[in-house]
Structures are given as C-alpha cells and as structure tokens.
Design an enzyme around this catalytic site. Structure first.
Site, PDB file in Angstrom:
ATOM      1  N   HIS A   1       4.887  -2.502   1.674  1.00 17.20           N
ATOM      2  CA  HIS A   1       5.442  -1.522   2.612  1.00 17.20           C
ATOM      3  C   HIS A   1       4.971  -0.112   2.247  1.00 17.20           C
ATOM      4  O   HIS A   1       4.545   0.657   3.109  1.00 17.20           O
ATOM      5  CB  HIS A   1       6.970  -1.613   2.583  1.00 17.20           C
ATOM      6  CG  HIS A   1       7.660  -0.615   3.429  1.00 17.20           C
ATOM      7  ND1 HIS A   1       7.957  -0.840   4.755  1.00 17.20           N
ATOM      8  CD2 HIS A   1       8.105   0.627   3.150  1.00 17.20           C
ATOM      9  CE1 HIS A   1       8.564   0.223   5.245  1.00 17.20           C
ATOM     10  NE2 HIS A   1       8.671   1.136   4.294  1.00 17.20           N
ATOM     11  N   GLU A   2       5.019   0.219   0.968  1.00 19.70           N
ATOM     12  CA  GLU A   2       4.581   1.544   0.511  1.00 19.70           C
ATOM     13  C   GLU A   2       3.071   1.708   0.661  1.00 19.70           C
ATOM     14  O   GLU A   2       2.591   2.783   1.031  1.00 19.70           O
ATOM     15  CB  GLU A   2       5.019   1.782  -0.934  1.00 19.70           C
ATOM     16  CG  GLU A   2       6.524   1.749  -1.140  1.00 19.70           C
ATOM     17  CD  GLU A   2       7.286   2.679  -0.216  1.00 19.70           C
ATOM     18  OE1 GLU A   2       6.780   3.776   0.112  1.00 19.70           O
ATOM     19  OE2 GLU A   2       8.403   2.314   0.194  1.00 19.70           O
TER      20      GLU A   2
ATOM     21  N   HIS B   1       2.318   2.657   4.150  1.00 19.37           N
ATOM     22  CA  HIS B   1       2.561   4.081   4.440  1.00 19.37           C
ATOM     23  C   HIS B   1       1.327   4.914   4.091  1.00 19.37           C
ATOM     24  O   HIS B   1       0.923   5.790   4.847  1.00 19.37           O
ATOM     25  CB  HIS B   1       3.755   4.611   3.645  1.00 19.37           C
ATOM     26  CG  HIS B   1       5.080   4.270   4.225  1.00 19.37           C
ATOM     27  ND1 HIS B   1       5.467   4.618   5.497  1.00 19.37           N
ATOM     28  CD2 HIS B   1       6.136   3.609   3.686  1.00 19.37           C
ATOM     29  CE1 HIS B   1       6.690   4.189   5.722  1.00 19.37           C
ATOM     30  NE2 HIS B   1       7.117   3.559   4.644  1.00 19.37           N
TER      31      HIS B   1
END
Length: 110
Positions: free
Chosen positions: A84-85, A88
C-alpha cells in the site's frame, strides 16, 4: 524533499537497530518493489513504536513501525501494508499533493 523528510524522521524517531528485523523488512519490501511499477529505488526503515502502521515519503522512503510487525500474524499481512505504501510512492501521491499546495500558495500571493 523525501530525503530531507526521511533524515528528519530518523533524527526524531527511535529507529530499530536489530539487523535481522531490518533486513527482513527490507527484503520483503524489495521483493514487492521488484513486482511493482515503481520507477524509483526504495529504502525501508523500521521505527520502534506501538503504532500498527507504516508510512511513505516521496522518493521511495518507507517507514514501518514495529507495532505493525507485532500485529501481522502472517507475512502477507505485513506485505499488504507495505505494498500500500509502495503504491503511494509509485503514484506520486505526496509529490502531487505538495505540488498542488505550492501552486495554491503561489496563487494567493497577488
């Protein structure tokens, strides 16, 4: 911008010094990066803290809290949070947001 912010985080947070844990997080992260569409090199850090969280800074700097490591019952749970990071950073969310903020600030000058 990301490197400067990462240096500040490292200065203020208690960083994990256990080489086995930091290598595990780095290896997991680098495996995810190799299978992503990210265009920048990534560096993974571990912060000692109870927060079950991770966060990304522009330029591929990812910080994972030990609280997340403790909470994840399987490697796939940790990998999901890290992916998820990574997403980003790959999508340049923070960079685009900073740019929009800077444009808005400049627009208010006149």
């Amino acid at each position: 911008m990301g490197k400067q912010l990462a240096t500040e985080v490292q200065r203020q947070a208690k960083m994990m010094e256990d080489p086995l844990i930091t290598e595990y997080v780095n290896r997991t992260g680098q495996t995810l990066v190799r299978n992503s569409d990210a265009k920048v090199p990534f560096i993974f850090y571990v912060i000692e803290g109870d927060a079950p969280n991770a966060f990304a800074l522009p330029g591929g700097f990812i910080f994972v809290y030990t609280g997340l490591l403790k909470l994840a019952s399987e490697e796939s749970e940790l990998a999901a949070a890290m992916a998820h990071e990574i997403a980003h950073v790959a999508a340049r969310h923070m960079t685009c947001q900073a740019t929009k903020s800077q444009i808005a600030s400049i627009a208010t000058i006149p």
